[in-house]
Design an enzyme around this catalytic site. Structure first.
Site, mmCIF file in Angstrom:
data_model
loop_
_atom_site.group_PDB
_atom_site.id
_atom_site.type_symbol
_atom_site.label_atom_id
_atom_site.label_comp_id
_atom_site.label_asym_id
_atom_site.label_seq_id
_atom_site.Cartn_x
_atom_site.Cartn_y
_atom_site.Cartn_z
ATOM 1 N N PRO A 90 95.573 -16.688 -18.145
ATOM 2 C CA PRO A 90 95.963 -17.681 -19.156
ATOM 3 C C PRO A 90 97.384 -18.197 -18.919
ATOM 4 C CG PRO A 90 95.678 -15.495 -20.141
ATOM 5 C CD PRO A 90 95.236 -15.401 -18.724
ATOM 6 N N GLU A 117 95.760 -6.463 -19.536
ATOM 7 C CA GLU A 117 96.902 -7.372 -19.667
ATOM 8 C C GLU A 117 97.263 -8.046 -18.347
ATOM 9 O OE1 GLU A 117 98.235 -8.125 -22.749
ATOM 10 O OE2 GLU A 117 96.509 -6.921 -23.378
ATOM 11 N N ARG A 159 79.614 -28.211 -7.337
ATOM 12 C CA ARG A 159 78.869 -29.452 -7.515
ATOM 13 C C ARG A 159 79.509 -30.627 -6.800
ATOM 14 N NH1 ARG A 159 80.901 -32.653 -11.389
ATOM 15 N NH2 ARG A 159 78.968 -33.706 -11.978
ATOM 16 N N ASP A 174 81.837 -39.034 -13.220
ATOM 17 C CA ASP A 174 82.236 -37.944 -14.104
ATOM 18 C C ASP A 174 83.411 -38.336 -14.993
ATOM 19 O OD1 ASP A 174 80.428 -36.155 -13.066
ATOM 20 O OD2 ASP A 174 81.876 -35.136 -11.774
HETATM 21 CL CL1 6GU Z 1 91.660 -18.129 -16.035
HETATM 22 N N1 6GU Z 1 91.726 -15.933 -17.498
HETATM 23 C C1 6GU Z 1 91.848 -15.296 -18.657
HETATM 24 N N2 6GU Z 1 91.770 -13.972 -18.677
HETATM 25 N N3 6GU Z 1 92.024 -15.902 -19.809
HETATM 26 C C2 6GU Z 1 92.086 -17.216 -19.767
HETATM 27 C C3 6GU Z 1 91.983 -17.950 -18.597
HETATM 28 C C4 6GU Z 1 91.799 -17.273 -17.459
HETATM 29 N N4 6GU Z 1 92.094 -19.252 -18.871
HETATM 30 C C5 6GU Z 1 92.266 -19.317 -20.171
HETATM 31 N N5 6GU Z 1 92.256 -18.104 -20.742
#
Ligand code: 6GU
Length: 234
Positions: A90, A117, A159, A174
């Site tokens: 994230p 984590e 894709r 798209d």
């Molecule tokens: Cl790529 N991984 C994780 N664990 N949480 C996320 C993410 C990725 N993208 C948004 N939240």
């Protein structure tokens, strides 16, 4: 294209065997190898995590199993090609359609799925010396691990590979495809029958006037974008 996925939940990646990506694997367009991180541990309990230095909640993935796994996978390529190492997190840069296009142009992707984590930060720093490392996020929310993000990213890239979609023209249209109606969301679509439960297909789509149809579709796309994603209209 070769794709390696390292995870403590190999079964999580099984859906890539279905549908469009599954067909690309069957056709040999994609070679997918899934690796269980625990197979690269050396202790009896196959430990992959430990408490964070400096304190705090949760657990951090230990660097050693990642080093063992990545060294073996990187060394498994006879021509020693340089893959892109993708680390879903994230706290990464946003994964977008243009990142999907970058990935689709690569010969070899390795996805390192963190849980808990995250992975000890020295792992990413170590492999930056020898290959391209990409820390990416699939959106502003927190997943429990990188596996679901890998399903998203592999499908988005696959894709775009030549021969994977039945109709190669569909990727040009798209939403978010660079050059496709700028960056507008796609408007409504219809098929037969012409009337369903009291709703008619918009008459213009049955008119055969391709110029008017294109103009109508563009207007619908602008309306939808204004409603759903005003940020895209800037
Ligand atoms: Cl790529 N991984 C994780 N664990 N949480 C996320 C993410 C990725 N993208 C948004 N939240």
């Amino acid at each position: 294209m070769r794709i390696d996925v390292i995870t403590i939940f190999p079964d999580y990646i099984a859906p890539l065997g279905l549908s469009l990506v599954g067909k690309a694997i069957d056709a040999g367009t994609i070679e997918l190898r899934v690796h269980d991180l625990r197979a690269f541990t050396r202790d009896r309990h196959h430990t992959v995590d430990d408490t964070p230095y400096g304190g705090g909640p949760g657990m951090v993935m230990k660097p050693e199993p990642w080093g063992e796994a990545l060294d073996q996978i990187l060394g498994s390529d006879p021509i020693q090609a340089r893959p892109r190492l993708v680390v879903p997190t994230p706290s990464g840069r946003p994964f977008t359609q243009s990142v999907a296009q970058e990935y689709a142009a690569d010969d070899w992707l390795i996805f390192a799925c963190g849980r808990y984590e995250g992975i000890d930060s020295r792992v990413v720093e170590h492999y930056r010396n020898s290959t391209t490392v990409d820390e990416v996020s699939v959106g502003d929310y927190v997943l429990a691990g990188g596996e679901a993000a890998v399903l998203v990213m592999v499908e988005a890239a696959a894709r775009l590979l030549p021969g994977v979609l039945g109709n190669p023209v569909s990727v040009v249209d798209d939403s978010f495809a660079p050059g496709a109606m700028e960056s507008l969301l796609e408007g409504p679509v219809y098929t037969k029958p012409p009337e369903w439960r009291g709703q008619q297909v918009p008459e213009i789509l049955l008119s055969g006037d391709h110029g008017k149809i294109a103009a109508w579709r563009r207007e619908q796309a602008v309306r939808r974008t204004a409603a759903m994603r005003p940020d895209l209209l800037e």
